[in-house]
Design an enzyme around this catalytic site. Structure first.
Site, short mmCIF file in Angstrom:
data_model
loop_
_atom_site.label_atom_id
_atom_site.label_comp_id
_atom_site.label_asym_id
_atom_site.label_seq_id
_atom_site.Cartn_x
_atom_site.Cartn_y
_atom_site.Cartn_z
N ASP A 1 46.74 37.87 40.36
CA ASP A 1 46.48 38.34 41.72
C ASP A 1 47.73 38.06 42.56
O ASP A 1 48.78 37.68 42.03
CB ASP A 1 45.19 37.72 42.29
CG ASP A 1 45.34 36.24 42.64
OD1 ASP A 1 46.42 35.66 42.38
OD2 ASP A 1 44.37 35.67 43.16
N CYS B 1 46.63 33.03 38.83
CA CYS B 1 46.25 33.19 40.23
C CYS B 1 46.75 31.96 40.97
O CYS B 1 47.61 31.24 40.45
CB CYS B 1 44.74 33.44 40.41
SG CYS B 1 43.65 32.11 39.90
N THR C 1 45.30 29.08 41.78
CA THR C 1 44.91 27.84 41.11
C THR C 1 44.67 28.01 39.62
O THR C 1 44.60 27.02 38.88
CB THR C 1 43.59 27.33 41.70
OG1 THR C 1 42.59 28.35 41.50
CG2 THR C 1 43.73 27.02 43.18
N HIS D 1 42.47 23.78 18.73
CA HIS D 1 41.07 23.36 18.57
C HIS D 1 40.06 24.40 19.05
O HIS D 1 38.98 24.51 18.48
CB HIS D 1 40.83 22.06 19.34
CG HIS D 1 41.54 20.88 18.73
ND1 HIS D 1 41.39 19.60 19.21
CD2 HIS D 1 42.39 20.79 17.68
CE1 HIS D 1 42.13 18.77 18.49
NE2 HIS D 1 42.75 19.47 17.55
N HIS E 1 36.59 23.04 13.50
CA HIS E 1 36.54 23.76 14.78
C HIS E 1 35.82 25.10 14.65
O HIS E 1 35.29 25.61 15.64
CB HIS E 1 37.95 23.95 15.33
CG HIS E 1 38.67 22.65 15.54
ND1 HIS E 1 38.25 21.72 16.45
CD2 HIS E 1 39.75 22.12 14.90
CE1 HIS E 1 39.06 20.66 16.40
NE2 HIS E 1 39.97 20.89 15.46
C1 RB5 Z 1 43.73 33.68 46.40
O1 RB5 Z 1 43.99 33.24 47.68
C2 RB5 Z 1 43.17 32.55 45.54
O2 RB5 Z 1 41.87 32.30 45.91
C3 RB5 Z 1 43.26 32.91 44.09
O3 RB5 Z 1 44.60 33.14 43.76
C4 RB5 Z 1 42.79 31.87 43.11
O4 RB5 Z 1 43.37 30.63 43.36
C5 RB5 Z 1 41.34 31.78 42.93
O5 RB5 Z 1 40.83 31.00 42.12
#
Ligand code: RB5
Length: 150
Positions: free
Chosen positions: A12, A69, A71, A102, A137
């Site tokens: 994203d 993304c 996080t 694993h 596994h």
């Molecule tokens: C976008 O602002 C953010 O929410 C997205 O990149 C991600 O971290 C969501 O889990």
């Protein structure tokens, strides 16, 4: 890096710059990259890109997938809703290596706001070069299918 693979990649707006860097490195290493975007800073919805990458793997059009993304959390949640996908949220080389060895993870998710580019490149290398160990596994991965839990 390793034998030539087909790697599906997506991000994203929070992960686009890191995704572009990872895609370039993959291509330089001789891998085929299926880049599902996003391609710019405009705000987009991470499930759309997880869906595209995971769809390609489910249809056997790609060997492995990489999602980025802000996080990595949203991407990993979205990816793991696909029955054929085992996605690990990784922020270090050790978990990238062990999730291939694993869990036979076929997708990794990373957080571009959490880790730096060099760490991400090391993670990518570990993910692509580590082999699944099989053995004990196999039984555990079979139990990840919801049908086997009933
Ligand atoms: C976008 O602002 C953010 O929410 C997205 O990149 C991600 O971290 C969501 O889990």
């Amino acid at each position: 890096m390793t034998r030539s693979l087909i790697v599906a990649i997506g991000a994203d707006h929070g992960g686009v710059l890191l995704k572009n860097r990872l895609a370039a490195v993959l291509a330089e290493a001789g891998h085929q990259v299926l880049d599902f975007g996003t391609d710019g800073p405009a705000s987009v919805d991470y499930p759309d890109f997880a869906q595209a990458v995971c769809g390609a793997i489910t249809r056997a059009e790609a060997d492995l997938g990489v999602l980025v993304c802000g996080t990595g959390i949203g991407m990993s949640i979205a990816a793991n809703r696909h029955p054929a996908i085992r996605c690990a949220l990784v922020h270090d080389v050790t978990t990238a290596r062990l999730t291939r060895a694993h869990n036979d993870a076929n997708v990794i998710a990373m957080g571009a706001r959490i880790i730096g580019e060099e760490v991400a490149l090391d993670i990518l290398n570990a993910f692509l070069t580590t082999k699944y160990e099989g053995g004990r596994h196999d039984r555990r991965i079979a139990k990840l299918n919801l049908e086997s839990a009933e």
